[in-house]
Design a protein around this motif. Structure first.
Motif, PDB file in Angstrom:
ATOM      1  N   MET A   1       0.250  -1.155   0.234  1.00 50.03           N
ATOM      2  CA  MET A   1      -0.471  -0.063   0.084  1.00 50.03           C
ATOM      3  C   MET A   1       0.927   1.124   0.159  1.00 50.03           C
ATOM      4  SD  MET A   1      -2.874  -1.014   2.410  1.00 50.03           S
ATOM      5  CE  MET A   1      -1.853  -1.413   4.002  1.00 50.03           C
ATOM      6  N   ALA A   2       0.416   2.009  -0.872  1.00 48.13           N
ATOM      7  CA  ALA A   2       1.574   3.395  -0.731  1.00 48.13           C
ATOM      8  C   ALA A   2       0.685   4.597  -1.070  1.00 48.13           C
ATOM      9  CB  ALA A   2       2.100   3.318  -1.633  1.00 48.13           C
ATOM     10  N   VAL A   3       0.824   5.708  -1.115  1.00 46.10           N
ATOM     11  CA  VAL A   3       0.188   7.352  -1.653  1.00 46.10           C
ATOM     12  C   VAL A   3       1.456   7.470  -2.984  1.00 46.10           C
ATOM     13  CG1 VAL A   3      -1.109   8.917  -1.067  1.00 46.10           C
ATOM     14  CG2 VAL A   3      -2.050   7.223   0.508  1.00 46.10           C
ATOM     15  N   ARG A   4       0.830   8.226  -3.559  1.00 43.54           N
ATOM     16  CA  ARG A   4       2.053   8.906  -4.141  1.00 43.54           C
ATOM     17  C   ARG A   4       1.357   9.612  -5.120  1.00 43.54           C
ATOM     18  NH1 ARG A   4       1.345   7.058  -9.226  1.00 43.54           N
ATOM     19  NH2 ARG A   4       0.536   4.709  -9.617  1.00 43.54           N
ATOM     20  N   ASP A   5       1.966  10.282  -5.701  1.00 44.67           N
ATOM     21  CA  ASP A   5       1.420  12.010  -6.681  1.00 44.67           C
ATOM     22  C   ASP A   5       1.200  11.436  -7.683  1.00 44.67           C
ATOM     23  OD1 ASP A   5       3.166  13.681  -5.098  1.00 44.67           O
ATOM     24  OD2 ASP A   5       4.197  13.753  -6.707  1.00 44.67           O
ATOM     25  N   ARG A   6      -0.130  11.962  -8.112  1.00 46.35           N
ATOM     26  CA  ARG A   6      -0.675  11.168  -9.518  1.00 46.35           C
ATOM     27  C   ARG A   6       0.224  11.111 -10.949  1.00 46.35           C
ATOM     28  NH1 ARG A   6      -6.376  13.733 -10.755  1.00 46.35           N
ATOM     29  NH2 ARG A   6      -4.964  15.268 -11.911  1.00 46.35           N
ATOM     30  N   ALA A  13      -6.947   4.225 -14.938  1.00 42.37           N
ATOM     31  CA  ALA A  13      -7.544   3.162 -13.879  1.00 42.37           C
ATOM     32  C   ALA A  13      -8.466   4.166 -12.658  1.00 42.37           C
ATOM     33  CB  ALA A  13      -5.836   2.883 -13.006  1.00 42.37           C
ATOM     34  N   LEU A  14      -8.252   5.028 -12.787  1.00 46.27           N
ATOM     35  CA  LEU A  14      -8.803   6.588 -11.719  1.00 46.27           C
ATOM     36  C   LEU A  14     -10.390   6.171 -12.396  1.00 46.27           C
ATOM     37  CD1 LEU A  14      -5.988   9.027 -11.281  1.00 46.27           C
ATOM     38  CD2 LEU A  14      -7.660   7.285  -9.216  1.00 46.27           C
ATOM     39  N   ALA A  15     -10.322   6.428 -13.404  1.00 42.49           N
ATOM     40  CA  ALA A  15     -11.887   6.259 -14.010  1.00 42.49           C
ATOM     41  C   ALA A  15     -12.682   5.517 -13.417  1.00 42.49           C
ATOM     42  CB  ALA A  15     -11.817   7.047 -15.415  1.00 42.49           C
ATOM     43  N   ALA A  16     -11.847   3.995 -14.067  1.00 37.93           N
ATOM     44  CA  ALA A  16     -12.341   2.972 -13.860  1.00 37.93           C
ATOM     45  C   ALA A  16     -12.740   2.464 -12.481  1.00 37.93           C
ATOM     46  CB  ALA A  16     -12.397   1.704 -14.264  1.00 37.93           C
ATOM     47  N   ALA A  17     -12.600   3.551 -11.332  1.00 34.55           N
ATOM     48  CA  ALA A  17     -12.421   3.109  -9.858  1.00 34.55           C
ATOM     49  C   ALA A  17     -13.548   4.028  -9.238  1.00 34.55           C
ATOM     50  CB  ALA A  17     -11.619   3.675  -9.157  1.00 34.55           C
ATOM     51  N   ALA A  55      -1.787  -1.527  -7.935  1.00 33.01           N
ATOM     52  CA  ALA A  55      -3.123  -1.595  -8.652  1.00 33.01           C
ATOM     53  C   ALA A  55      -3.769   0.378  -8.172  1.00 33.01           C
ATOM     54  CB  ALA A  55      -4.072  -2.024  -8.788  1.00 33.01           C
ATOM     55  N   VAL A  56      -3.977   1.307  -9.149  1.00 28.68           N
ATOM     56  CA  VAL A  56      -4.325   2.460  -8.178  1.00 28.68           C
ATOM     57  C   VAL A  56      -6.149   1.689  -7.349  1.00 28.68           C
ATOM     58  CG1 VAL A  56      -5.432   5.079  -8.789  1.00 28.68           C
ATOM     59  CG2 VAL A  56      -3.121   3.466  -9.958  1.00 28.68           C
ATOM     60  N   VAL A  93     -11.801   6.405  -2.133  1.00 27.63           N
ATOM     61  CA  VAL A  93     -11.025   4.866  -2.110  1.00 27.63           C
ATOM     62  C   VAL A  93     -12.097   3.714  -2.649  1.00 27.63           C
ATOM     63  CG1 VAL A  93      -9.979   3.108  -1.049  1.00 27.63           C
ATOM     64  CG2 VAL A  93      -9.963   5.309  -0.255  1.00 27.63           C
ATOM     65  N   ALA A  94     -12.263   3.217  -3.677  1.00 32.53           N
ATOM     66  CA  ALA A  94     -12.409   2.128  -4.695  1.00 32.53           C
ATOM     67  C   ALA A  94     -13.134   1.030  -3.654  1.00 32.53           C
ATOM     68  CB  ALA A  94     -12.094   1.668  -5.776  1.00 32.53           C
ATOM     69  N   PRO A  95     -13.457   0.078  -3.571  1.00 31.77           N
ATOM     70  CA  PRO A  95     -14.357  -0.796  -2.793  1.00 31.77           C
ATOM     71  C   PRO A  95     -13.192  -1.971  -2.241  1.00 31.77           C
ATOM     72  CG  PRO A  95     -16.121  -0.671  -4.428  1.00 31.77           C
ATOM     73  CD  PRO A  95     -15.217   0.539  -4.492  1.00 31.77           C
ATOM     74  N   ALA A  96     -12.285  -2.258  -3.736  1.00 27.81           N
ATOM     75  CA  ALA A  96     -11.145  -2.877  -3.447  1.00 27.81           C
ATOM     76  C   ALA A  96      -9.888  -2.480  -2.710  1.00 27.81           C
ATOM     77  CB  ALA A  96     -10.402  -3.199  -5.236  1.00 27.81           C
TER      78      ALA A  96
END
Length: 167
Positions: A1-6, A13-17, A55-56, A93-96
């Motif tokens: 798990m990580a948080v990073r710059d977009r 992937a963000l649009a799908a999420a 995975a984003v 945050v997506a369900p995944a």
């Protein structure tokens, strides 16, 4: 798990999420007719993603403060300076990716970034989004008031207005 710059390559992937989040939670209340446009609003200053195994799965951004944004107006009415204020937005945050405190990590990253740049953050949270409300309050954000958020489809929904520090 990580948080990073977009990165630009994250947007599909963000649009799908985002579409999945809307299906499950009704967020954003405006709908997701054009998820790429919603993820890249005018005035974006910085954006981050949360990942699980590369995975984003999550997102947050900071954008310029403009008059007529309810949280900005409330902040200014409480004595805040629009010149040193940004709007925190598009946090999901997506369900995944849920159950890993990624929403908190994204909100903390946004808050730390603003603090580093000597900026205050404001934003709104729909009252129905109780997880998001809990995150901001756990991080010590201050509720400035409430508003009715325009969905852009002829309806409004109640929202809380927050600032990253006490006015």
């Amino acid at each position: 798990m990580a948080v990073r710059d977009r990165r630009p390559g994250d947007l599909d992937a963000l649009a799908a999420a985002l579409v999945e989040v809307h299906r499950v939670d009704g967020y954003p209340v405006e709908g997701v007719a054009d998820p790429h446009a919603w993820l890249t609003p005018r005035g974006t200053l910085h954006a981050w993603v949360a990942t699980v195994d590369e995975a984003v799965v999550g997102h947050a951004l900071a954008m310029t403060a403009q008059p007529e944004i309810a949280a900005v107006d409330a902040w200014v009415q409480h004595g805040g300076d629009i010149a040193t204020t940004v709007v925190g937005a598009r946090l999901f945050v997506a369900p995944a990716g849920r159950g890993r405190r990624l929403g908190t990590r994204l909100a903390r990253t946004l808050t730390d970034w603003a603090t580093h740049h000597a900026l205050d953050i404001v934003g709104d949270v729909m009252t129905k989004d109780t997880t998001a409300v809990a995150i901001y309050e756990r991080l010590g954000w201050h509720r400035l008031g409430t508003t009715m958020h325009d969905t852009g489809r002829g309806t409004t929904v109640p929202a809380y207005l927050y600032a990253s520090r006490e006015p």
